[in-house]
Design an enzyme around this catalytic site. Structure first.
Site, mmCIF file in Angstrom:
data_model
loop_
_atom_site.group_PDB
_atom_site.id
_atom_site.type_symbol
_atom_site.label_atom_id
_atom_site.label_comp_id
_atom_site.label_asym_id
_atom_site.label_seq_id
_atom_site.Cartn_x
_atom_site.Cartn_y
_atom_site.Cartn_z
ATOM 1 C CB SER A 130 49.331 9.696 40.098
ATOM 2 O OG SER A 130 48.161 9.958 40.814
ATOM 3 N NE ARG A 147 50.348 15.903 40.687
ATOM 4 C CZ ARG A 147 49.256 16.622 40.958
ATOM 5 N NH1 ARG A 147 49.260 17.939 40.826
ATOM 6 N NH2 ARG A 147 48.167 16.025 41.372
ATOM 7 C CD GLU A 191 52.235 12.677 39.680
ATOM 8 O OE1 GLU A 191 51.159 12.708 39.065
ATOM 9 O OE2 GLU A 191 52.310 12.720 40.920
HETATM 10 C C1 LIG Z 1 50.238 6.950 48.222
HETATM 11 C C2 LIG Z 1 50.782 8.175 47.518
HETATM 12 C C3 LIG Z 1 49.928 9.211 47.203
HETATM 13 C C4 LIG Z 1 50.427 10.362 46.581
HETATM 14 N N1 LIG Z 1 49.557 11.370 46.298
HETATM 15 C C5 LIG Z 1 49.998 12.497 45.719
HETATM 16 C C6 LIG Z 1 49.096 13.585 45.448
HETATM 17 O O1 LIG Z 1 47.922 13.526 45.779
HETATM 18 N N2 LIG Z 1 49.605 14.683 44.824
HETATM 19 C C7 LIG Z 1 50.913 14.790 44.494
HETATM 20 O O2 LIG Z 1 51.312 15.827 43.948
HETATM 21 N N3 LIG Z 1 51.797 13.785 44.731
HETATM 22 C C8 LIG Z 1 51.370 12.650 45.339
HETATM 23 N N4 LIG Z 1 52.246 11.621 45.589
HETATM 24 C C9 LIG Z 1 53.659 11.759 45.175
HETATM 25 C C10 LIG Z 1 54.599 12.261 46.316
HETATM 26 O O3 LIG Z 1 53.955 12.192 47.545
HETATM 27 C C11 LIG Z 1 55.061 13.698 46.086
HETATM 28 O O4 LIG Z 1 55.684 13.842 44.834
HETATM 29 C C12 LIG Z 1 56.034 14.171 47.176
HETATM 30 O O5 LIG Z 1 56.254 15.556 47.073
HETATM 31 C C13 LIG Z 1 57.388 13.448 47.119
HETATM 32 O O6 LIG Z 1 58.088 13.761 48.300
HETATM 33 P P1 LIG Z 1 59.353 12.920 48.737
HETATM 34 O O7 LIG Z 1 59.951 13.596 49.931
HETATM 35 O O8 LIG Z 1 58.992 11.503 48.920
HETATM 36 O O9 LIG Z 1 60.293 13.112 47.495
HETATM 37 P P2 LIG Z 1 61.218 12.030 46.768
HETATM 38 O O10 LIG Z 1 60.367 11.000 46.117
HETATM 39 O O11 LIG Z 1 62.258 11.555 47.698
HETATM 40 O O12 LIG Z 1 61.864 12.936 45.645
HETATM 41 C C14 LIG Z 1 61.087 13.469 44.600
HETATM 42 C C15 LIG Z 1 61.962 14.436 43.779
HETATM 43 O O13 LIG Z 1 62.348 15.535 44.589
HETATM 44 C C16 LIG Z 1 63.772 15.638 44.671
HETATM 45 N N5 LIG Z 1 64.073 16.092 46.040
HETATM 46 C C17 LIG Z 1 63.646 15.520 47.209
HETATM 47 N N6 LIG Z 1 64.041 16.259 48.264
HETATM 48 C C18 LIG Z 1 64.738 17.307 47.763
HETATM 49 C C19 LIG Z 1 65.412 18.429 48.366
HETATM 50 N N7 LIG Z 1 65.460 18.637 49.682
HETATM 51 N N8 LIG Z 1 66.030 19.311 47.538
HETATM 52 C C20 LIG Z 1 66.010 19.157 46.182
HETATM 53 N N9 LIG Z 1 65.389 18.118 45.567
HETATM 54 C C21 LIG Z 1 64.752 17.214 46.353
HETATM 55 C C22 LIG Z 1 64.293 14.249 44.353
HETATM 56 O O14 LIG Z 1 65.605 14.285 43.830
HETATM 57 C C23 LIG Z 1 63.273 13.800 43.304
HETATM 58 O O15 LIG Z 1 63.577 14.340 42.045
HETATM 59 C C24 LIG Z 1 51.798 10.457 46.237
HETATM 60 C C25 LIG Z 1 52.661 9.393 46.565
HETATM 61 C C26 LIG Z 1 52.164 8.268 47.226
HETATM 62 C C27 LIG Z 1 53.107 7.162 47.607
#
Ligand SMILES: Cc1cc2nc3c(=O)[nH]c(=O)nc-3n(C[C@H](O)[C@H](O)[C@H](O)COP(=O)(O)OP(=O)(O)OC[C@H]3O[C@@H](n4cnc5c(N)ncnc54)[C@H](O)[C@@H]3O)c2cc1C
Length: 338
Positions: free
Chosen positions: A238, A164, A334
Site C-alpha cells: 500500500s 501504521r 505509508e
Molecule cells: C507486496 C507488499 C505487501 C505489503 N503488505 C503489507 C501489509 O499487509 N501490512 C503492512 O503493514 N505492511 C505491508 N507492506 C509493507 C512492508 O512489508 C512493511 O512495512 C515491513 O514491515 C517493512 O519491512 P522491511 O524490513 O522491508 O523494512 P524497510 O522497508 O527496509 O524499512 C522500513 C522502515 O523501517 C526502518 N527500519 C528497518 N529496519 C530497522 C531496524 N532494524 N531498526 C530500526 N529501523 C529499521 C527503516 O529505516 C524504514 O524507516 C507490504 C509491502 C509489500 C512490498
C-alpha cells in the site's frame, strides 16, 4: 560485519529502483552493532536503517551509510500454560517468524502471514493485515542507540502504536537500530476470520478442523492472488494509508458518494478505503510511463521495469492532488520516501 563502498541498492528495495549508497554495512549481532555505531559510523554524514526495503522509495542515490541488521534466531524466553514469549532477531524475515510460530502452534501472528520485510522493521509502522496489528502480540523490543551504542529495552506502553505508526516512525526515527523484537503468543488460539474475505477463502478450502495453519494458508492464498509479487513487479504494498475523517466530513461525503467505502471506528471518526477513492478517481490499472496503479488493488503503485524513484513519487503526487480535488480528502503516504 561487512562494509561495502559505492553499493547498489537495487536488490535492497522492493520497488527495484536503481540507486546506490556511499557505504553499505551489514551487522550480524548486537555487539557488532554497538561497536560499529560507537567506533566506525561517521555520524556527520546521513545514515539509514534498512531491512528488506519493502516500505521505502528511494528518489535519489543515498549519500551516506545504509545499515543492514542481519542477526538471526528465534528464542523462547518464557512460557506459562497460556502464553509464550518469543525473542525474534531483527534480521529474520517476518514471514519466517510467522511460519515458525504456526508450526509450533503458537497463535496470534497467523493473520500477519506473508507481509514482506524483516522482524526488526515490523514495529516501525505497526504492521497490520486481516484484522490484526503487530501491537496486539507485541511485548517489547531491544535496540542499540546510535548516538551512544547503548542497548535499551522498550515495552509495549512506550511504543505509542497507532494505525501504521509508532514512536520509531516519529521521535525515534533513525535514532536506534532495532536488534530484536519480543512477541507474546497464545497457546490457545482465538481464530480471527471475520475480516475481508477470509471466511470465503476458508469455504473454498478442504480441511477437517480449523487451525492457525489453515488460517495462515487462507491468507497466503488471498495475498498471492491479490498482491503483485515484488520480484516480478516492483512495489511496496500500500502506497497510501486509509484516511480517517470526522463524522461531519463523513456525512458530507456519503451525501455526494452514497457508495463510499468506509468503516466506523466508533469514536466519532471513520476510516475511508483509500483504494476505493483511487479507483473512483479513475486510477485503478492506469499506466503512465514506467509506473502503473495495480489492476487488482488501487492502493499499490508498481514499477513496470525501469521507473525511477522520482517518477513513482510524481505519479503518487498526481493521485494525491486528484483525491484532494475530488473528495477534499488528504491521502497520507505509508511508504517512506528517502
Ligand atoms: C507486496 C507488499 C505487501 C505489503 N503488505 C503489507 C501489509 O499487509 N501490512 C503492512 O503493514 N505492511 C505491508 N507492506 C509493507 C512492508 O512489508 C512493511 O512495512 C515491513 O514491515 C517493512 O519491512 P522491511 O524490513 O522491508 O523494512 P524497510 O522497508 O527496509 O524499512 C522500513 C522502515 O523501517 C526502518 N527500519 C528497518 N529496519 C530497522 C531496524 N532494524 N531498526 C530500526 N529501523 C529499521 C527503516 O529505516 C524504514 O524507516 C507490504 C509491502 C509489500 C512490498
Amino acid at each position: 560485519m561487512e562494509i561495502k563502498s559505492n553499493y547498489s541498492l537495487k536488490k535492497h528495495n522492493t520497488f527495484g529502483v536503481d540507486v546506490s549508497c556511499n557505504t553499505f554495512v551489514t551487522l550480524t549481532n548486537q555487539k557488532e552493532a554497538s561497536d560499529y555505531v560507537q567506533n566506525k559510523l561517521d555520524k556527520t554524514q546521513p545514515y539509514l536503517l534498512i531491512g528488506e526495503g519493502s516500505n521505502i522509495l528511494f528518489i535519489n542515490d543515498f549519500e551516506g551509510t545504509v545499515i543492514h541488521m542481519q542477526n538471526k534466531g528465534f528464542e523462547v524466553l518464557d512460557e506459562t500454560h497460556k502464553n509464550v514469549w518469543i525473542k525474534a532477531a531483527a534480521g529474520e524475515i517476518w514471514d519466517d517468524f510467522v511460519a515458525w510460530s504456526v508450526e509450533r502452534k503458537y497463535a496470534g501472528a497467523e493473520n500477519l502471514s506473508l507481509i514482506p520485510g524483516t522482524v526488526g522493521a515490523a514495529p516501525i509502522q505497526n504492521i497490520g493485515a486481516y484484522g490484526i496489528e503487530l501491537s496486539e502480540i507485541f511485548n517489547g523490543l531491544e535496540a542499540i542507540e546510535i548516538e551512544t551504542g547503548e542497548l535499551r529495552r522498550f515495552y509495549l506502553r512506550e511504543l505509542q502504536f497507532g494505525y501504521r505508526d509508532s514512536l520509531f516512525k516519529q521521535e525515534l526515527k533513525n535514532k536506534y537500530i532495532i536488534t530484536a523484537v519480543i512477541l507474546k503468543l497464545n497457546k490457545f488460539p482465538f481464530f480471527k476470520i471475520d475480516y475481508g474475505n477470509i471466511k470465503a477463502e476458508l469455504e473454498s478450502m478442504s480441511y477437517e478442523n480449523l487451525s492457525i495453519a489453515i488460517i495462515r494458508q487462507a491468507i497466503i492464498n488471498i495475498r498471492n492472488r491479490k498482491l503483485p509479487d515484488p520480484k516480478l513487479r516492483g512495489n511496496a504494498g500500500s502506497f497510501f494509508k486509509n484516511p480517517i475523517v470526522n463524522q461531519k466530513m463523513h456525512n458530507e461525503l456519503i451525501k455526494r458518494f452514497p457508495k463510499l467505502a468506509s468503516y466506523d471506528l466508533k469514536n466519532g471518526s471513520f476510516k475511508l478505503a483509500a483504494a476505493w477513492l483511487i479507483d473512483q478517481a479513475g486510477f485503478k490499472g492506469l499506466k503512465k510511463g514506467n509506473v502503473a496503479v495495480h489492476e487488482n488493488q488501487a492502493l499499490i503503485l508498481t514499477n513496470l521495469g525501469q521507473a525511477s524513484g522520482k517518477e513513482l513519487l510524481s505519479f503518487s503526487e498526481e493521485i494525491q492532488r486528484k483525491i484532494e480535488e475530488m473528495f477534499g480528502v488528504e491521502l497520507e503516504r505509508e511508504v517512506n520516501i528517502i
